[in-house]
Design an enzyme around this catalytic site. Structure first.
Site: not given
Ligand code: GLA
Length: 381
Positions: A31, A118-119, A121, A123, A156, A168
């Site tokens: 991470e 916002g989890a 994962l 999106s 992004e 991602d």
């Protein structure tokens, strides 16, 4: 889901669309290493964004966000940041394509999906991925995969303003059923690894604390790492990123570091090593040691990198007390979102009940649990 999105498209625009689908992701370990040229270990999941789209022979685009019931018409000759949040991921892709000389023609679309927002994962990466992939197909741009991944990432970075790494978007493009990827973010070399956890499976626990990477903390971490590289370069002029540094090298020059910068660097250097170790453990089916790396990763993310939050720490501390959970850590950018847990299949429901109740007692609401399967990357349907 595909049917609902296609139906809505027909209802709005009275013609049949092409359908595309791009997944969200989990990250097993690694991470905040991607933007440090390091290693990550993500997999695509069975939660995705579906896009129904058709060119409309004009210079206008009509966008409809199914889940938000929100629509927007835009003039493609003049791409500008929108004050609603969701259009910017799509506008960013169009902008990146235009900058490279690929002109997007007018189109109508409906998109929606089941990746919780916002989890942690991804999106947003799924949204960028599905549009880049669809535009490439519909216009026959013939852009290669790596370039499409970069276009999605840069949408992004440049348009939304989150200086994210490549993980991602890379996995949303390249995911494969039942496999995770060890990706070297410096060379973009990667290797698929079977994810066979024997009697265990992956459970995500969502704190329901919405993270917002754009809030600035994410970009700040990136700057702190850059600062660390600057200091290290004074002693090791050949290094280019934290990826090029070993922990002994950092320790030797520790006294020259502000405390915070040292902590950030230590975390990243150790996390890179953990990805390598975890890859080996998974390959040799040593699930216990694989899981142990998750706990170590969380400790670093919480104490050294400081991107966790009370709710995430609570979840990890609580599952640690359960024999049935052999690994857990916060996942993604942090400050909210989900933990990823490796849980014994036979105890899964019992663990959910117990942790759910503990969480509710402390925070006044239940977390959400997601059982995820590992799936393929972006595709036409
Ligand atoms: C977000 C970013 C990724 C990565 C993770 C943290 O998901 O989009 O590039 O940096 O955070 O690992």
């Amino acid at each position: 889901m595909e049917n609902k999105i296609a139906q809505k498209f027909i209802e709005l625009y009275h013609t049949k669309p092409a359908i595309f689908k791009a997944p969200g992701r989990i990250n097993l370990i690694g991470e905040h290493t991607d933007y440090n040229d390091g290693f990550v270990f993500p997999a695509a999941i069975d939660k995705a964004i579906v896009l129904a789209i058709k060119l409309n022979n004009s210079n206008k685009a009509r966008l409809y966000a199914y889940d938000l019931k929100s629509e927007l018409e835009i003039n493609l000759d003049k791409i500008e940041k929108n004050n609603k949040e969701w259009p910017n991921y799509i506008l960013g892709v169009i902008d990146e394509l235009q900058k490279r000389g690929f002109n997007v023609n007018g189109f109508d679309c409906v998109f929606g999906g089941d990746i919780p927002l916002g989890a942690g994962l991804s999106s947003s990466a799924a949204l960028e991925t599905v549009f880049t992939f669809a535009f490439n197909k519909l216009h026959n741009f013939n852009i290669n995969f790596k370039e499409m991944i970069t276009i999605s990432q840069m949408a992004e970075v440049n348009f939304v303003g989150v200086k994210c790494g490549i993980m991602d978007q890379f996995i949303s493009f390249s995911g494969k059923k039942d496999k995770a990827i060890i990706l070297d973010c410096k060379t973009l070399e990667y290797e698929y690894k079977d994810v066979d956890l024997a009697d265990y499976s992956i459970v995500l626990i969502d704190t329901l604390v919405k993270h917002s990477l754009a809030s600035g903390e994410y970009n700040l971490r990136r700057q702190e790492c850059e600062k660390g590289v600057e200091i290290l370069k004074q002693f090791y002029p050949k290094i280019y990123s934290l990826r090029d540094v070993g922990i002994e090298q950092l320790e030797k020059v520790k006294s020259h570091f502000p405390e915070i910068i040292y902590k950030r660097c230590k975390y990243v250097i150790e996390e890179n090593k953990r990805v390598q170790d975890a890859g080996g453990f998974l390959e040799s089916a040593d699930i216990e040691n694989f899981g142990q790396k998750f706990f170590e990763s969380h400790e670093g993310l919480s104490k050294l990198y400081e991107v966790s939050c009370t709710e995430l720490d609570f979840l990890v501390e609580n599952v640690k007390k359960q024999d049935a959970v052999i690994g857990a850590r916060m996942m993604g950018g942090g400050f909210g979102g989900c933990t990823i847990n490796i849980v014994k299949n036979s105890q899964k429901e019992a663990v959910k009940t117990l942790i759910g109740e503990n969480y509710n007692q402390t925070f006044g609401h239940f977390p959400k649990f997601y059982d995820v399967k590992i799936e393929d990357g972006v595709k036409s349907i």
